[in-house]
Design an enzyme around this catalytic site. Structure first.
Site, PDB file in Angstrom:
ATOM      1  N   ARG A 223      35.718  41.652  52.168  1.00 16.98           N
ATOM      2  CA  ARG A 223      35.998  42.846  51.370  1.00 16.98           C
ATOM      3  C   ARG A 223      37.509  42.928  51.151  1.00 16.98           C
ATOM      4  O   ARG A 223      38.292  42.499  52.013  1.00 16.98           O
ATOM      5  CB  ARG A 223      35.530  44.109  52.099  1.00 16.98           C
ATOM      6  CG  ARG A 223      34.032  44.324  52.071  1.00 16.98           C
ATOM      7  CD  ARG A 223      33.559  44.759  50.683  1.00 16.98           C
ATOM      8  NE  ARG A 223      32.148  45.066  50.642  1.00 16.98           N
ATOM      9  CZ  ARG A 223      31.192  44.261  50.162  1.00 16.98           C
ATOM     10  NH1 ARG A 223      31.505  43.070  49.699  1.00 16.98           N
ATOM     11  NH2 ARG A 223      29.931  44.637  50.140  1.00 16.98           N
ATOM     12  N   HIS A 271      35.070  39.568  42.075  1.00 14.90           N
ATOM     13  CA  HIS A 271      33.938  39.888  42.969  1.00 14.90           C
ATOM     14  C   HIS A 271      32.631  39.267  42.446  1.00 14.90           C
ATOM     15  O   HIS A 271      31.661  39.976  42.156  1.00 14.90           O
ATOM     16  CB  HIS A 271      33.782  41.416  43.112  1.00 14.90           C
ATOM     17  CG  HIS A 271      33.088  41.825  44.386  1.00 14.90           C
ATOM     18  ND1 HIS A 271      33.469  42.903  45.137  1.00 14.90           N
ATOM     19  CD2 HIS A 271      32.038  41.285  45.041  1.00 14.90           C
ATOM     20  CE1 HIS A 271      32.677  43.023  46.194  1.00 14.90           C
ATOM     21  NE2 HIS A 271      31.798  42.046  46.154  1.00 14.90           N
TER      22      HIS A 271
HETATM   23  C1  GLV Z   1      28.585  41.887  47.665  1.00 14.60           C
HETATM   24  O1  GLV Z   1      29.752  42.023  47.801  1.00 14.60           O
HETATM   25  C2  GLV Z   1      27.612  42.126  48.706  1.00 14.60           C
HETATM   26  O2  GLV Z   1      27.972  42.713  49.748  1.00 14.60           O
HETATM   27  O3  GLV Z   1      26.435  41.764  48.535  1.00 14.60           O
END
Ligand code: GLV
Length: 308
Positions: A223, A271
Site C-alpha cells: 500500500r 495500482h
Molecule cells: C488491491 O490493491 C487489493 O488489495 O486487492
C-alpha cells in the site's frame, strides 16, 4: 435475501450475471440502487458506505473485493461482524506477474537502458547472474510467500521476512524485529507485500533504507502508506538506493506536482498489479456465502485486532 455490491460498476455487470446464473436465490443489488436496506445481508465492497450498520441494519458479512482490507475502519464496525478478504486466484497471479516484471526490470537495468536509448547511447552493463541477486520479500502472508517461492524457482537468492515465524520452501525466512536487520542487509531488491496496519504504516522509511545494501532497489506492491515518499527521494538522491518500482501511492492519483511523476529512477504504475476478476473470484465468494449459510467457517476471515 440480497447482496449489495459497491465497487467498480463495469465489473458489477459481470458479477450480476454470475449471480443470476449460479446463485439466483441471492438477489444481487448494485450501489446506489440498494432497494429495501433491511433485505441486505451481505455487502461486497471496495469502500464501505458511511455508517454501515445504520444504513444496512441486517448486514451479516462484509466481503472485501480486495485482498487488502485497510480501507475499512474496524473501529467503526461491530466486532461481531465478520469481514472477509478476497482470495481471488487472479489477484495472486496478477501479483506474481507484476512482481516478476518489476524484479526483472530492475535486475536487468531496464530503466537505464530506456534512458540510454533516449540519449542515443549504446552501452552494455555487466549482467548479474540471478543466483547473485538477492531478492527480499517483506511480508510472507498468502501473497508474499507465493511470490517468494516463485522467485526461488527463477534461480534468485530469495529471503522473506514476516512478523511471526513462517516457512516457505527454498526461501530463507526471517521473522520479528530481531531478524529484520539481517533480512534487510541481504535484500538487493526489496519487494513490499505487507498488509497495511498501524505497525506497518511508514515502514519504508530512511531508517529501513539505510539497512539495505548500497545500490538496492525497492518494489512496493503493498500500500502507498507503507512508504514515506520523501525518504525514498532522499535515498535515491544520496545514491544509497538505485531505483524503485511503485504500483501504489499514499495519494492515488498523486498531485500534479508530486516529484515521483518526473523522477526517472522511479517507475510508477496506477495500482494495477492485480485486479479482482469476477469470473475467478465468484466461485470463491459463493463458496464463502454457502459456508456462512451452513454455519461453517469462511475462508479469508480477517482478524479485526490484527487488521489483516
Ligand atoms: C488491491 O490493491 C487489493 O488489495 O486487492
Amino acid at each position: 435475501m440480497a447482496l449489495l455490491y459497491k465497487s467498480d460498476p463495469v465489473r458489477g455487470a459481470r458479477w450480476k450475471a454470475l449471480f443470476a446464473q449460479h446463485a439466483p436465490d441471492i438477489e444481487f443489488r448494485q450501489w446506489p440502487d440498494i432497494g429495501d436496506p433491511k433485505e441486505i445481508r451481505y455487502l461486497l465492497a471496495w469502500q464501505p458506505p458511511e455508517n454501515i450498520m445504520d444504513s444496512l441494519p441486517s448486514l451479516e458479512v462484509l466481503f472485501a473485493t480486495s485482498a487488502g482490507v485497510d480501507q475499512f475502519d474496524f473501529d467503526a464496525l461491530p466486532p461481531e461482524l465478520p469481514v472477509v478478504r478476497m482470495l481471488d486466484p487472479a489477484i495472486e497471479s496478477g501479483m506474481i506477474e507484476y512482481a516478476t516484471f518489476a524484479t526483472l526490470w530492475l535486475h536487468r537495468r531496464m530503466g537505464d537502458y530506456v534512458r540510454q536509448q533516449r540519449e542515443g547511447q549504446w552501452q552494455a552493463h555487466m549482467l548479474v547472474p540471478a543466483a547473485q541477486r538477492r531478492i527480499g520479500v517483506l511480508g510472507l502472508g498468502q501473497l508474499g510467500s507465493t511470490i517468494a517461492s516463485h522467485f526461488a524457482g527463477y534461480g534468485f537468492a530469495v529471503s522473506g521476512w514476516a512478523r511471526s515465524s513462517r516457512q516457505v520452501q527454498d526461501v530463507a525466512c526471517y521473522h520479528g524485529e530481531a531478524e529484520l536487520d539481517e533480512f534487510l542487509s541481504s535484500s538487493d531488491i526489496l519487494i513490499c507485500v505487507l498488509p497495511l496496519t498501524d505497525a506497518t504504516r511508514g515502514i519504508l522509511n530512511s531508517d529501513l533504507f539505510a539497512r539495505l545494501p548500497e545500490g538496492a532497489a525497492l518494489i512496493n506492491i503493498g500500500r502507498g502508506e507503507h512508504l514515506v515518499d520523501h525518504d525514498l527521494t532522499q535515498a535515491l538522491d544520496d545514491g544509497h538506493l538505485s531505483a524503485a518500482v511503485l504500483d501504489v501511492l499514499s495519494e492515488e492519483p498523486p498531485a500534479d506536482d508530486h516529484p515521483f511523476w518526473q523522477d526517472e529512477r522511479i517507475l510508477l504504475t496506477p495500482h494495477v498489479a492485480a485486479m479482482t476478476q469476477p469470473d475467478s473470484a465468484f466461485p470463491v465468494l459463493l463458496d464463502n456465502l454457502r459456508r456462512h449459510q451452513r454455519g461453517e467457517p469462511m475462508i479469508g476471515r480477517v482478524d479485526p485486532q490484527r487488521g489483516y
